[in-house]
Design an enzyme around this catalytic site. Structure first.
Site, mmCIF file in Angstrom:
data_model
loop_
_atom_site.group_PDB
_atom_site.id
_atom_site.type_symbol
_atom_site.label_atom_id
_atom_site.label_comp_id
_atom_site.label_asym_id
_atom_site.label_seq_id
_atom_site.Cartn_x
_atom_site.Cartn_y
_atom_site.Cartn_z
ATOM 1 N N ASN A 9 0.732 -1.239 0.025
ATOM 2 C CA ASN A 9 -0.055 -0.008 -0.042
ATOM 3 C C ASN A 9 1.028 1.313 0.164
ATOM 4 O O ASN A 9 1.585 1.589 1.059
ATOM 5 C CB ASN A 9 -1.009 -0.020 1.341
ATOM 6 C CG ASN A 9 -1.718 1.298 1.480
ATOM 7 O OD1 ASN A 9 -1.951 2.073 0.320
ATOM 8 N ND2 ASN A 9 -2.118 1.471 2.586
ATOM 9 N N LYS A 11 0.103 4.283 -0.003
ATOM 10 C CA LYS A 11 -0.616 5.253 0.209
ATOM 11 C C LYS A 11 -0.418 6.483 -0.416
ATOM 12 O O LYS A 11 -0.688 6.509 -1.843
ATOM 13 C CB LYS A 11 -0.053 5.737 1.850
ATOM 14 C CG LYS A 11 -0.348 4.519 2.697
ATOM 15 C CD LYS A 11 0.176 4.664 4.130
ATOM 16 C CE LYS A 11 0.250 3.492 4.860
ATOM 17 N NZ LYS A 11 0.376 3.620 6.249
ATOM 18 N N HIS A 96 -9.417 1.009 5.358
ATOM 19 C CA HIS A 96 -8.024 1.064 6.080
ATOM 20 C C HIS A 96 -8.284 1.996 7.106
ATOM 21 O O HIS A 96 -9.004 3.023 7.069
ATOM 22 C CB HIS A 96 -7.273 1.593 4.776
ATOM 23 C CG HIS A 96 -5.665 1.675 5.398
ATOM 24 N ND1 HIS A 96 -5.152 2.719 6.032
ATOM 25 C CD2 HIS A 96 -4.508 0.916 4.965
ATOM 26 C CE1 HIS A 96 -3.858 2.364 6.271
ATOM 27 N NE2 HIS A 96 -3.464 1.207 5.455
ATOM 28 N N GLU A 98 -6.487 4.540 8.209
ATOM 29 C CA GLU A 98 -6.451 6.061 7.679
ATOM 30 C C GLU A 98 -7.711 6.467 7.229
ATOM 31 O O GLU A 98 -8.309 7.641 7.602
ATOM 32 C CB GLU A 98 -5.402 6.302 6.865
ATOM 33 C CG GLU A 98 -3.869 6.112 7.693
ATOM 34 C CD GLU A 98 -2.741 5.699 6.544
ATOM 35 O OE1 GLU A 98 -3.034 5.744 5.222
ATOM 36 O OE2 GLU A 98 -1.610 5.069 7.181
ATOM 37 N N GLU A 168 -5.243 -4.684 11.091
ATOM 38 C CA GLU A 168 -4.136 -3.715 11.028
ATOM 39 C C GLU A 168 -4.550 -2.898 12.411
ATOM 40 O O GLU A 168 -5.125 -1.827 12.377
ATOM 41 C CB GLU A 168 -3.987 -2.722 9.877
ATOM 42 C CG GLU A 168 -5.365 -2.350 9.496
ATOM 43 C CD GLU A 168 -5.370 -1.420 8.254
ATOM 44 O OE1 GLU A 168 -4.224 -1.000 7.724
ATOM 45 O OE2 GLU A 168 -6.480 -0.568 8.325
ATOM 46 N N GLY A 174 2.387 3.042 10.713
ATOM 47 C CA GLY A 174 3.364 4.135 10.526
ATOM 48 C C GLY A 174 4.168 4.558 12.115
ATOM 49 O O GLY A 174 4.796 5.753 11.862
ATOM 50 N N SER A 213 3.500 -1.488 10.657
ATOM 51 C CA SER A 213 5.001 -1.309 10.804
ATOM 52 C C SER A 213 5.663 -2.718 9.991
ATOM 53 O O SER A 213 6.550 -3.134 10.586
ATOM 54 C CB SER A 213 5.265 -0.872 11.903
ATOM 55 O OG SER A 213 4.916 0.238 12.357
#
Length: 249
Positions: A9, A11, A96, A98, A168, A174, A213
Site C-alpha cells: 500500500n 498510500k 483502511h 487511515e 491492522e 506508521g 509497521s
C-alpha cells in the site's frame, strides 16, 4: 495451505513517473512465482501505469486504495468500483485505518463499499483494527468482530464473493511499533472463528493479512505465525528494494 498474499500500500507516495521507475525495478528483481500472490495498491492516478507495467505478469495484481459506494454520479474526486475495475484494478482496500480515523469512514460506509465492490466483481480487502486506547481498555476482540460483521453486513451471498481481510492495529500503523507474531495470530484466530460463524467452512479459504509497521526484518516471523496468511505493507513498500525483500519472504 493457502498461498501467502503480500500487499503493498503506497498510500500517498510515488506519482506516475516514480511508479514506472518502481515497477521496472520491482519486476526486474522479482521473477514470476506461483507460490504467492502479490498486490500493489498505488495512488489512483498511478493505476494505469502499474496495470500497464504488469502486462503478462498474472502473479502480481493491481489494486486501488479506496472507492465510492455509488456506481457513478456527482461525487467529485471519487472513484467508483466500476471505474476502478475498468482501469485494471483487481482488488480494493476498504476501511483502511487511515480512511476510518483520518477521513471519518464508519462501519456503515465500509459495508456500502464492500457491496459496491462485490457488485462490480472487484475483490475487496476489508481492514479492521483497534486504537491503542481501545487495546488498553480490553476492547480489541469486541471491536474487530463488530467491524467484521458490520463491514460485511450488506454484501449478500458471501459464500461466492471474493474478499480478503486485513488486521491492522491502528497503534502500529506508521509508528514503528509492531504487534508480536503471537498478538497478530491471536486476533487472526478470533477473526477466523467469527467468520466461520458467518460463512461456515469457506472461512478457512479467506486470507487474513496482518498490517502495521511491517518491514524486511520482521516479515518472515509475522508470516510464519498461525492464521497469518499474508502481509499488508505500508511505508516499507514504497521503495522497490525493500518491497522485493518482503515479496520474496
Amino acid at each position: 495451505m493457502k498461498r501467502p498474499v503480500l500487499a503493498a500500500n503506497w498510500k500517498m507516495n510515488n506519482g506516475p513517473t516514480a511508479a514506472k521507475t518502481f515497477m521496472n525495478a520491482f519486476l526486474a528483481g522479482y521473477p514470476p512465482r506461483t507460490d504467492r500472490t502479490i498486490i500493489i495498491f498505488p495512488p489512483a492516478v498511478d493505476l494505469t501505469a502499474v496495470v500497464s507495467a504488469l502486462s503478462g505478469r498474472g502473479d502480481v495484481l493491481a489494486g486501488i486504495q479506496n472507492i465510492h459506494w455509488a456506481d457513478k454520479g456527482a461525487f467529485t474526486g471519487e472513484t467508483s468500483a466500476t471505474i476502478a475495475k475498468d482501469a485494471g484494478a483487481s482488488v480494493v482496500l476498504v476501511g483502511h485505518s487511515e480512511r476510518r480515523h483520518v477521513f471519518g469512514e464508519t462501519d456503515a460506509d465500509c459495508a456500502k463499499k464492500c457491496l459496491a465492490a462485490a457488485r462490480a466483481k472487484l475483490t475487496f480487502m476489508l481492514c479492521v483494527g483497534e486504537t491503542l486506547q481501545q487495546r488498553e481498555a480490553g476492547e480489541t476482540e469486541r471491536l474487530v468482530k463488530r467491524q467484521l460483521r458490520e463491514g460485511l453486513s450488506q454484501t449478500t451471498n458471501l459464500i461466492s464473493v471474493d474478499f480478503l481481510l486485513a488486521y491492522e492495529p491502528v497503534w502500529a500503523i506508521g509508528t514503528g511499533l509492531t504487534a508480536s507474531a503471537g498478538d497478530a495470530s491471536a486476533i487472526h484466530t478470533v477473526l477466523r472463528s467469527e467468520l466461520r460463524q458467518m460463512i461456515g467452512t469457506r472461512a478457512d479459504e479467506i486470507p487474513i493479512l496482518y498490517g502495521g509497521s511491517v518491514n524486511p526484518s520482521n516479515a518472515a516471523s509475522l508470516l510464519a505465525a498461525p492464521e497469518v496468511d499474508g502481509l499488508l505493507v505500508g511505508g516499507a513498500s514504497v521503495e522497490a528494494s525493500s518491497w522485493i525483500a518482503i515479496a520474496q519472504t
